[in-house]
Design a protein around this motif. Sequence first.
Motif, short mmCIF file in Angstrom:
data_model
loop_
_atom_site.label_atom_id
_atom_site.label_comp_id
_atom_site.label_asym_id
_atom_site.label_seq_id
_atom_site.Cartn_x
_atom_site.Cartn_y
_atom_site.Cartn_z
N MET A 152 0.82 -1.20 0.00
CA MET A 152 0.00 0.00 0.00
C MET A 152 0.86 1.26 0.00
SD MET A 152 -3.05 1.14 2.64
CE MET A 152 -1.91 1.76 3.90
N GLY A 153 2.11 1.16 0.45
CA GLY A 153 2.99 2.32 0.43
C GLY A 153 3.17 2.88 -0.96
N GLY A 154 3.14 2.01 -1.98
CA GLY A 154 3.22 2.49 -3.35
C GLY A 154 1.99 3.29 -3.74
N LEU A 155 0.82 2.89 -3.26
CA LEU A 155 -0.41 3.64 -3.54
C LEU A 155 -0.40 4.98 -2.81
CD1 LEU A 155 -3.05 0.76 -3.29
CD2 LEU A 155 -2.03 1.75 -5.35
N ILE A 156 0.12 5.00 -1.59
CA ILE A 156 0.24 6.27 -0.87
C ILE A 156 1.14 7.23 -1.65
CG2 ILE A 156 1.05 7.38 1.25
CD1 ILE A 156 0.42 4.76 2.72
N ALA A 157 2.25 6.71 -2.16
CA ALA A 157 3.17 7.55 -2.93
C ALA A 157 2.49 8.08 -4.19
CB ALA A 157 4.42 6.75 -3.30
N ARG A 158 1.72 7.24 -4.87
CA ARG A 158 1.02 7.69 -6.08
C ARG A 158 -0.05 8.73 -5.75
NH1 ARG A 158 -1.45 3.11 -9.35
NH2 ARG A 158 -1.86 4.89 -10.73
N ALA A 159 -0.74 8.56 -4.62
CA ALA A 159 -1.73 9.55 -4.20
C ALA A 159 -1.05 10.88 -3.89
CB ALA A 159 -2.50 9.04 -2.99
N TYR A 160 0.12 10.82 -3.28
CA TYR A 160 0.89 12.03 -3.00
C TYR A 160 1.29 12.72 -4.30
CZ TYR A 160 5.19 14.69 -2.16
OH TYR A 160 6.15 15.67 -2.17
N LEU A 161 1.78 11.94 -5.27
CA LEU A 161 2.20 12.49 -6.55
C LEU A 161 1.02 13.10 -7.31
CD1 LEU A 161 4.70 9.73 -7.67
CD2 LEU A 161 5.27 12.14 -7.26
N ALA A 162 -0.17 12.49 -7.18
CA ALA A 162 -1.34 13.02 -7.86
C ALA A 162 -1.69 14.41 -7.35
CB ALA A 162 -2.53 12.08 -7.65
N ARG A 163 -1.32 14.69 -6.09
CA ARG A 163 -1.60 16.00 -5.51
C ARG A 163 -0.46 16.99 -5.73
NH1 ARG A 163 -4.51 15.18 0.35
NH2 ARG A 163 -6.13 13.72 -0.29
N ARG A 164 0.76 16.51 -5.55
CA ARG A 164 1.90 17.42 -5.56
C ARG A 164 2.67 17.42 -6.87
NH1 ARG A 164 3.74 19.52 -0.73
NH2 ARG A 164 5.07 20.68 -2.19
N GLY A 165 2.43 16.45 -7.72
CA GLY A 165 3.15 16.40 -8.98
C GLY A 165 4.60 15.98 -8.79
N ARG A 166 5.46 16.39 -9.71
CA ARG A 166 6.83 15.91 -9.75
C ARG A 166 7.84 16.86 -9.11
NH1 ARG A 166 7.60 14.34 -15.35
NH2 ARG A 166 9.75 13.96 -14.72
N ASP A 167 7.38 17.95 -8.51
CA ASP A 167 8.30 18.98 -8.01
C ASP A 167 9.28 18.45 -6.97
OD1 ASP A 167 7.11 20.75 -9.68
OD2 ASP A 167 5.89 21.74 -8.14
N ARG A 168 8.83 17.54 -6.13
CA ARG A 168 9.64 17.08 -5.00
C ARG A 168 10.20 15.67 -5.18
NH1 ARG A 168 10.53 21.90 -3.18
NH2 ARG A 168 9.47 22.56 -1.29
#
Length: 297
Positions: free
Chosen positions: A182-198
Amino acid sequence: MMARLLQLAFVLVVALAGVSGAVAARAWDVGDGVLVFMLALVAFQIATPLLAYGLSARDPPPPAASATLARRIAAVLEELFAFWQTFVVLQPFARLWRREAALPSASARTTPVLLIPGYCCNEAMWRPLQDRLRAAGRLAASATLDPPFAGIDELADRLDEEVERLLAATGAAKVVLVGHSMGGLIARAYLARRGRDRVAALITTGTPHHGSKLALLGLGRDARQMEPGSAWLRELNSRPPPVPTHSIWSARDEFVVPRDSARLDGARETVLALPGHFGLLRAPQVLEAVLEASDQR
């Protein structure tokens, strides 16, 4: 919070094993009781992966995952040990395994790595891989994302805080995210919000990108979101990851059902033939992938 829940589970297992041993000692003798106690202590702890193997038996591995019987048995034993180590030795006692030393400043040649645990897991599960990454000269931090049974979007907010904390501590511009399950899904949800900046890159290991049937047995909103066909997964999968992504999964993963749910459109893919869900993290291919992603060329 997760460490306390796992400590409580550990105490309950010890109590059940103690009762089993006491009954055996009364029925036979003290020596037999001690033996039953030890066997019960191990059996209760590995019951979960054994049950998962049984439930996933109807989802046969692809032909490319063929291996000799001896190798398959060895892989199952390695998975049972990895599960036992994760849930008995490491996670209930996360404070004992935590590295308190401050992270050094980021190197011009490497990108810091942030390791994200999965469902019912905390930062301590990453200790073996974290030690190998640090021995290879990488900055590797791990995160515990609470509360454990919250929605994945809420956990993504916690990940946002951890990313900012790591960037501030190291002075780096970006991080490499590595998520298990599920950690991979959390990371993808984070990226969906913040994009690639970080984020420079994402590596997912044993992540059910399209859900897992075993999530039907789980508790919490995050488990409901991981059910195959959930509205949350449909929305997440409606767009590709905004950063280079590498999905590493096992053709014999007992917790991701169906196993090819770990496939992700637009991502690089590595399929391993033998490791289980937790043994996957000990695979040399995972270490190599993280080293490659964190090496700035």
